[in-house]
Design a protein around this motif. Sequence first.
Motif, PDB file in Angstrom:
ATOM      1  N   HIS A   1       0.816  -1.217   0.000  1.00 55.43           N
ATOM      2  CA  HIS A   1       0.000   0.000   0.000  1.00 55.43           C
ATOM      3  C   HIS A   1       0.852   1.271   0.000  1.00 55.43           C
ATOM      4  O   HIS A   1       0.382   2.333  -0.375  1.00 55.43           O
ATOM      5  CB  HIS A   1      -0.947   0.021   1.204  1.00 55.43           C
TER       6      HIS A   1
ATOM      7  N   SER B   1       3.309   1.777  -1.896  1.00 50.40           N
ATOM      8  CA  SER B   1       3.867   1.996  -3.234  1.00 50.40           C
ATOM      9  C   SER B   1       3.101   3.098  -3.967  1.00 50.40           C
ATOM     10  O   SER B   1       2.007   3.493  -3.568  1.00 50.40           O
ATOM     11  CB  SER B   1       3.813   0.697  -4.046  1.00 50.40           C
TER      12      SER B   1
ATOM     13  N   GLY C   1       0.851   4.868  -6.749  1.00 43.98           N
ATOM     14  CA  GLY C   1      -0.370   4.437  -7.409  1.00 43.98           C
ATOM     15  C   GLY C   1      -0.186   4.215  -8.897  1.00 43.98           C
ATOM     16  O   GLY C   1       0.735   4.751  -9.506  1.00 43.98           O
TER      17      GLY C   1
ATOM     18  N   SER D   1      -9.262   6.939   5.768  1.00 42.26           N
ATOM     19  CA  SER D   1      -8.124   6.237   6.377  1.00 42.26           C
ATOM     20  C   SER D   1      -7.927   6.645   7.834  1.00 42.26           C
ATOM     21  O   SER D   1      -7.609   5.804   8.677  1.00 42.26           O
ATOM     22  CB  SER D   1      -6.838   6.496   5.583  1.00 42.26           C
TER      23      SER D   1
ATOM     24  N   SER E   1      -7.371   0.759   3.801  1.00 38.00           N
ATOM     25  CA  SER E   1      -7.032   0.419   2.422  1.00 38.00           C
ATOM     26  C   SER E   1      -7.919   1.180   1.431  1.00 38.00           C
ATOM     27  O   SER E   1      -7.436   1.697   0.419  1.00 38.00           O
ATOM     28  CB  SER E   1      -7.174  -1.093   2.207  1.00 38.00           C
TER      29      SER E   1
ATOM     30  N   ILE F   1      -6.762   4.786   1.250  1.00 39.50           N
ATOM     31  CA  ILE F   1      -5.537   4.910   0.449  1.00 39.50           C
ATOM     32  C   ILE F   1      -5.858   4.794  -1.037  1.00 39.50           C
ATOM     33  O   ILE F   1      -5.329   5.556  -1.856  1.00 39.50           O
ATOM     34  CB  ILE F   1      -4.492   3.856   0.886  1.00 39.50           C
ATOM     35  N   SER F   2      -6.749   3.871  -1.388  1.00 38.56           N
ATOM     36  CA  SER F   2      -7.151   3.710  -2.794  1.00 38.56           C
ATOM     37  C   SER F   2      -7.781   4.984  -3.332  1.00 38.56           C
ATOM     38  O   SER F   2      -7.513   5.402  -4.465  1.00 38.56           O
ATOM     39  CB  SER F   2      -8.149   2.562  -2.941  1.00 38.56           C
TER      40      SER F   2
ATOM     41  N   LYS G   1      -5.105   7.873  -3.576  1.00 42.54           N
ATOM     42  CA  LYS G   1      -4.184   7.724  -4.710  1.00 42.54           C
ATOM     43  C   LYS G   1      -4.911   7.564  -6.041  1.00 42.54           C
ATOM     44  O   LYS G   1      -4.273   7.580  -7.087  1.00 42.54           O
ATOM     45  CB  LYS G   1      -3.260   6.529  -4.474  1.00 42.54           C
TER      46      LYS G   1
ATOM     47  N   SER H   1      -6.028   4.959  -7.460  1.00 41.08           N
ATOM     48  CA  SER H   1      -5.146   3.972  -8.053  1.00 41.08           C
ATOM     49  C   SER H   1      -5.858   2.642  -8.263  1.00 41.08           C
ATOM     50  O   SER H   1      -6.421   2.073  -7.322  1.00 41.08           O
ATOM     51  CB  SER H   1      -3.946   3.774  -7.123  1.00 41.08           C
TER      52      SER H   1
ATOM     53  N   HIS I   1      -4.142   0.035  -6.121  1.00 41.89           N
ATOM     54  CA  HIS I   1      -4.567   0.020  -4.728  1.00 41.89           C
ATOM     55  C   HIS I   1      -5.995  -0.509  -4.567  1.00 41.89           C
ATOM     56  O   HIS I   1      -6.321  -1.104  -3.546  1.00 41.89           O
ATOM     57  CB  HIS I   1      -4.387   1.402  -4.103  1.00 41.89           C
TER      58      HIS I   1
ATOM     59  N   LEU J   1      -5.420  -4.120  -4.538  1.00 42.96           N
ATOM     60  CA  LEU J   1      -4.907  -4.497  -3.214  1.00 42.96           C
ATOM     61  C   LEU J   1      -6.042  -4.591  -2.197  1.00 42.96           C
ATOM     62  O   LEU J   1      -6.073  -5.509  -1.373  1.00 42.96           O
ATOM     63  CB  LEU J   1      -3.858  -3.490  -2.733  1.00 42.96           C
ATOM     64  N   LEU J   2      -6.991  -3.654  -2.251  1.00 38.10           N
ATOM     65  CA  LEU J   2      -8.153  -3.677  -1.357  1.00 38.10           C
ATOM     66  C   LEU J   2      -8.968  -4.955  -1.567  1.00 38.10           C
ATOM     67  O   LEU J   2      -9.369  -5.622  -0.609  1.00 38.10           O
ATOM     68  CB  LEU J   2      -9.027  -2.442  -1.583  1.00 38.10           C
TER      69      LEU J   2
END
Length: 160
Positions: free
Chosen positions: A20, A22, A24, A47, A98, A101-102, A105, A107, A110, A113-114
Motif C-alpha cells: 500500500h 507503493s 499508485g 483512512s 485500504s 488509500i485507494s 491515490k 489507483s 490500490h 490491493l483492497l
Amino acid sequence: MKITKGEWYLVFQITLIIIHFSQGWPNNTNMNYEIYKYIQISGIIISSKGLISLSIAFQSLGRNLSLLPTPVEDSILITKKSYKKCRHPIYKELLYISLGISIYKLSLLHLLLLIILSYILKQKAILEEKELILKHYSYRKYIKSTPAIIKNLPYLDWRS
C-alpha cells in the motif's frame, strides 16, 4: 516446520499492507487539481477513521490480541466496545484504511490491493471463527447476532 495456524494469511496480509505504500497506478498527473484535492481529502478522512477505530479495536482486545487467526491460549470472548457491532473490527478497519488509500491515490493498483486484502481477511476470519466456536460456546450466539466484518455486505457478513 509445518505451518498450520494460518501463518500464510498473516504473511499475505502484511505483504499487502506494505505494498500500500507503493506509488499508485495509473499516474493521475493529468487530473484537475481542485477535484483531485477533494478526492484526496476524502481518502485521508476515511483512512484516519480507520486508524482511530483500529487503535480502539486493539485496546478492546487487550491481552487477547493474536496476529494469527487462532485465539490466545487463555483468551476470553470479547463482545463489547469495538466487538459489539462487528466480530472482526480490526479487519474492518484495515479495509477502511485500504479504501482510503485507494481513494487518496485514485489507483487501480490500490483498488486491486483492497480486493485481495478483503479476500485474505475474510479467509483469516473464517479460520479464526472455527477456532473460536470450539473454544467459546457462546460464540455461536454471537455469530447470529453480530455482523462479521461489514454489515449488509454479503461477502463480508456471512451470518446465516
